[in-house]
Design an enzyme around this catalytic site. Structure first.
Site, PDB file in Angstrom:
ATOM      1  N   CYS A   1      14.524  -1.145  34.403  1.00 27.43           N
ATOM      2  CA  CYS A   1      13.938   0.203  34.690  1.00 27.43           C
ATOM      3  C   CYS A   1      14.275   0.883  33.487  1.00 27.43           C
ATOM      4  O   CYS A   1      14.004   2.094  33.671  1.00 27.43           O
ATOM      5  CB  CYS A   1      14.368   0.666  35.795  1.00 27.43           C
ATOM      6  SG  CYS A   1      16.127   0.997  36.106  1.00 27.43           S
TER       7      CYS A   1
ATOM      8  N   ARG B   1      -4.036  -9.690  -8.764  1.00 24.23           N
ATOM      9  CA  ARG B   1      -4.195  -8.731  -7.438  1.00 24.23           C
ATOM     10  C   ARG B   1      -3.088  -9.253  -6.470  1.00 24.23           C
ATOM     11  O   ARG B   1      -2.868 -10.686  -6.223  1.00 24.23           O
ATOM     12  CB  ARG B   1      -5.562  -8.968  -6.905  1.00 24.23           C
ATOM     13  CG  ARG B   1      -6.698  -8.598  -7.404  1.00 24.23           C
ATOM     14  CD  ARG B   1      -7.812  -9.311  -6.857  1.00 24.23           C
ATOM     15  NE  ARG B   1      -8.988  -8.812  -7.456  1.00 24.23           N
ATOM     16  CZ  ARG B   1      -9.780  -7.600  -7.216  1.00 24.23           C
ATOM     17  NH1 ARG B   1      -9.605  -6.839  -6.308  1.00 24.23           N
ATOM     18  NH2 ARG B   1     -10.754  -7.137  -8.118  1.00 24.23           N
TER      19      ARG B   1
END
Ligand code: PEP
Ligand code: MG
Length: 918
Positions: free
Chosen positions: A870, A96
């Protein structure tokens, strides 16, 4: 001793622990943790991510790996008293994948390794155990042979199928067709109806398919099977779908996967066996309780693939009370141990419970907040930890709108609410079509019987996913939740016919192109488009839900965590807003000021005419007239904003874009003039406009006459704006209000530009302010690389800096911000030049470095210089952490992202201070 002899590539489960996720992957580390807790984990070992990385770098297994695998395999064989693939009594293993971060279904798994033509007989005999005599090898009645002959051949065919598909790239459909053919021959649709003889025949058919596609026989040597399976798992790290998933989830590309070799336990040994998945709390809502799916007589992949419909885990109490109660005990123990919601995979082999996996479980955004709040109440974690466990992306999801169902619209179907949200869109049935329509900007709902990892592209493109099969843990559900995408799974009244591109439900037929709506919270499916309404979380932020008085676990949890984030954060959060209405909303969302008021938006609409007059002004007097007409309008705009912000700082940016953006496009104007001339109409005004547009045309307008350059070139323009701002502030103050204007100059690259504007502005301010007590700051954007690099000089003339990261990214990279994302970023993402668009999340190394330099040099020149940002990055979760790190004072973002920025600023603060402050 050479270097490779010292490298340890293989760890027994008893040697690892949960902190070794980097090395052993999540699955391996947690299997080790459970082993050490004394839980029933099938024995096994983990091959490290280092081995995978070495393999991927060189294309061969690193020296020493084969020997270490041999040694661990021998130890496992000794422990189990069986040998891998032994013809009489075989040990079988699963192989796995398991990376550091969970990537559900993206990489490979091979079960039943060790089976071959001989050991299949041994397995049948061994599995018959006390249930009866050794398999007779051909009974038509599975029950008569204890079901074990059937079981052994079923396991063998699964091995050939999985091995063929994942290790040798045999097309999966070939096996599926052969299986369908066998079922058809039997007159059944259920694979459980196939008996041992049928499955033996199927194994022969599979082996033929294998040989045809690979040019070799199916490998009979167990160790060769093991080695090839390990190699396939290593290679699956670079499978296309895994790469795509990593990019989507921002998982680094160089981690590699570990490989777990685990003793097989069988959930498909009969009705007293089975397999399931479970959560210790509801991963959808966070509610306490037991959630999971169980499938009797099946192997693990059957549950996740949604092949057969599962039953709720609670039914296990009837089927196997002993295992059920043991499972509940283990779940409680795991939750206490991990102090979090865990998900688990388990198998019951003839009444014996085995734990195959656990991990801290994925959950929806709502569950993340609710569970974090519950765990604080339960005393398992503190508020800092609760804050750490949620994030801005989750909060943003909770702010998505929901369906507005004033009157009960009857759904056409109901499935499982697998991933919340509300989505309406055009129905598509294939991943490719989803991608096509999404590229045209359409909202699509991908409808499938079940999804598989190959559907990932379509799932990314779709607004929502609807499946007719599979539970809360199906592939569609798990992947959609991870992506924050709306998903309804297992709506089994729906008959999906992919080749015919339609589905039918309750007498309705819905074809490709029709619109449906799905609700990922309730699981309901509606025909047509359903209108949406704001989320409860938004209503709470808007102030219309009081957390103290409502019985809503989510809102209470959000309130509590947001309050803590506000206590913790150092960064202030402001908003980008150009109108009083936006400013008001942002304040309700918690904005502490305006970081960017873009004044150009005030030059649009019915004011265009004045702007045209300004641009076309032939004389100084014409221009002065136009500016004088604009002044009161601008002043009124600012009055509204200052009133709304009531004493909070408001950064107003002087006009920035090239002026021709306010004029009609050249081509359109030229056509209008030509048509009007043709008709003999008076076109003097249009001609003048056309001439102006031609005159002002620029090849690269974003690098042309804009920003501060406009102020220097067009007399009176900035002066008018400075006057309007200051007069508005004075008017609001004289009315008893408070105004804190900060005038910001865009696109400055040299201190001289700023000084020129400032000298003129200061004169106007001094004249207007008089004795009103209003204080006006003058600062600049830092959005041109030269400004960042000369920040020390610029700071001499600026009272604050605000980083315009949109332009700074544009000019830092030389990427046109309006064009490149759609044009070629896909290639940059594919090549891994960046993992996310630098316009979305700040490029720390390049643009970020410019910010760092400017912050340091600016503050060195002017101690205490106020710093903010900003650009769009101000509301991006990752970027907020960066701005915290570089010491900005505030971030500013669109109103809707203000709560996200508040939360992330709080998280950034606790992450830097570290756990010792808790
Ligand atoms: C910027 O460039 O980041 C910015 C805020 O200004 P604008 O987006 O208006 O160019
Ligand atoms: Mg800009």
């Amino acid at each position: 001793m050479t270097a490779h002899e010292t490298d340890k590539y293989v760890y027994d489960f008893a040697e690892g622990n949960r902190d070794l996720k980097d090395l052993l992957g999540g699955k391996g580390a947690n299997l080790a943790e459970m082993t050490n807790l004394g839980l029933p984990v099938p024995p096994g070992f983990t091959i490290t991510t280092e081995a995978c990385k070495a393999y991927l770098a060189t294309g061969r297994e690193p020296d020493g790996l084969a020997g270490q695998i041999e040694a661990h395999l021998e130890a496992l064989e000794r422990e189990m008293g069986r040998r891998l693939g032994d013809p009489d009594d075989p040990l079988l293993v699963s192989v796995r994948s398991g990376a550091r971060f969970s990537m559900p279904g993206m990489m490979e798994t091979v079960l039943n390794v060790g089976l071959n033509d001989h050991s299949v007989v041994g397995l049948a005999r061994q599995a018959s155990g006390s249930a009866g005599p050794a398999a007779s090898g051909g009974s038509a009645d599975p029950a008569a042979s204890g079901g074990n002959d059937r079981f052994a051949w079923d396991s063998y065919r699964r091995l050939i199928q999985m091995f063929g598909k994942t290790v040798c790239e045999v097309p999966g459909e070939e096996f599926e067709h052969a299986l369908d053919e066998a079922k058809r021959a039997k007159g059944s649709t259920d694979d459980l109806d196939l008996d041992a003889d049928d499955l033996r025949g199927l194994v022969e058919a599979y082996k033929k398919i294998f040989a045809e596609h690979t040019g070799r026989e199916f490998p009979q040597e167990p160790r060769e099977q093991l080695d090839l399976a390990i190699r396939a798992v290593f290679e699956s790290w670079n499978a296309e779908r895994a790469i795509l998933y990593r990019r989507q989830e921002r998982i680094p590309a160089d981690l590699g996967t570990a490989v777990n070799v685990v003793t097989m336990v069988f959930g498909n040994l009969g009705p007293d066996s089975g397999t399931g998945v479970a959560f210790t709390r509801d991963p959808g809502s966070g509610a306490q309780g037991i959630y999971g799916d169980y499938l009797a007589n099946a192997q693990g992949e059957d549950v996740v693939a949604g092949i057969r419909n599962t039953v709720p885990l609670q039914e296990l109490e009837q089927l196997d009370p002993k295992s059920y109660h043991q499972l509940l005990d283990i779940m409680a123990r795991l939750e206490g141990h991990y102090q979090d919601l865990c998900d688990i995979e388990f198998t019951i082999e003839r009444g014996k419970l085995w734990m195959l996996q656990t991990r801290v479980g994925k959950r929806t955004a709502a569950a993340a907040f609710v569970i974090a709040g519950q765990l604080v109440d339960e005393g398992l974690i503190d508020l800092d930890e609760a804050l750490h466990r949620v994030n801005g992306a989750q909060l943003a999801q909770l702010m998505f709108p929901r369906f507005q169902l004033d009157h009960e619209i009857p759904p056409v179907a109901r499935g499982i609410g697998a991933s919340p949200g509300a989505a309406s869109g055009t129905v598509v049935f294939t991943s490719a079509r989803a991608v096509e329509l999404a590229a045209e900007g359409r909202s699509v709902i991908l409808v499938r019987r079940e999804t598989n990892p190959d559907d990932l592209n379509g799932m990314i493109a779709a607004q929502g996913i609807l499946t007719s099969r599979g539970g809360k843990t199906s592939h569609a559900a798990v992947v959609a939740r991870g992506m924050g995408k709306t998903c309804v799974s297992g709506a089994d009244e729906i008959e999906v016919n992919v080749p015919a591109k339609r589905f039918t439900v309750g007498g309705h037929t819905v074809g490709e192109g029709d619109v449906i709506s799905i609700d990922g919270t309730t699981g309901k499916v509606y025909l047509g488009e359903v209108p949406v309404m704001p989320s409860e979380v938004v209503q709470y932020f808007e102030g219309s839900l009081d957390p103290a008085h409502i019985d809503n676990a989510l809102v209470r949890a959000v309130h509590r965590i947001m309050t803590h984030a506000d206590d913790r954060r150092r960064l202030a959060v402001r908003t980008n807003a150009d109108t009083g209405a936006d400013a008001a909303r942002a304040r309700r969302f918690g904005a502490e000021g305006i970081g960017l008021c873009r004044t150009e938006h005030m030059f649009l609409g019915d004011r265009r005419e004045l702007v045209e007059r300004l641009i076309l002004a032939a004389t100084d007097a014409d221009r002065t007239d136009a500016l004088a007409a604009l002044l009161p309008l601008q002043r009124q705009d600012f009055v509204e904003i200052f009133r709304e912000m009531d004493g909070l700082p408001v950064t107003v940016r002087l006009i920035d874009p090239p002026l021709h953006e306010f004029l009609p496009p050249l081509e359109q104007l030229a056509v209008n003039v030509a048509v009007a001339q043709e008709r003999g109409e008076d076109v003097a005004k249009e001609e003048a406009l056309l001439a102006a547009v031609r005159r002002m045309h620029e090849e690269n307008p974003m690098l042309g006459l804009r920003g501060v350059r406009l102020g220097l070139v067009i007399p009176g323009l900035f002066a008018m704006q400075v006057r309007a701002i200051t007069e508005a502030a004075v008017a609001v103050t004289r009315d008893g209000g408070a105004a804190r204007p900060e005038i910001m100059v865009p696109l400055v690259g040299a201190v001289q530009e700023l000084e020129t504007v400032r000298t003129e502005a200061e004169k106007i301010i001094a004249e207007v302010v008089g004795d009103s007590g209003v204080e006006v700051l003058i600062g600049t954007m830092i959005e041109v690389p030269r400004a960042a690099l000369t920040a020390g000089q610029i700071a001499e003339a600026a009272q604050f800096f605000s980083f315009g990261t949109n332009d700074l990214t544009q000019m830092g990279w030389g990427f046109s911000r309006d064009d490149v994302e759609g044009a070629f970023f896909w290639r940059y993402l594919e090549l891994g030049i960046f993992g996310i668009s630098p316009f979305e999340s700040i490029d720390r190394d390049g643009v970020g470095r410019l910010i760092r330099i400017a912050a340091e040099e600016g503050r060195a020149a002017r101690p205490g210089l106020k710093l903010g940002v900003c650009g769009e990055h101000g509301g991006d979760p990752d970027s907020v952490h960066f701005f915290h790190e570089v010491g900005l004072d505030y971030v500013s973002c669109s109103p809707f992202r203000v709560p996200v920025a508040r939360l992330e600023a709080g998280r950034a603060a606790i992450e830097t201070t570290g756990s010792d402050s808790r």
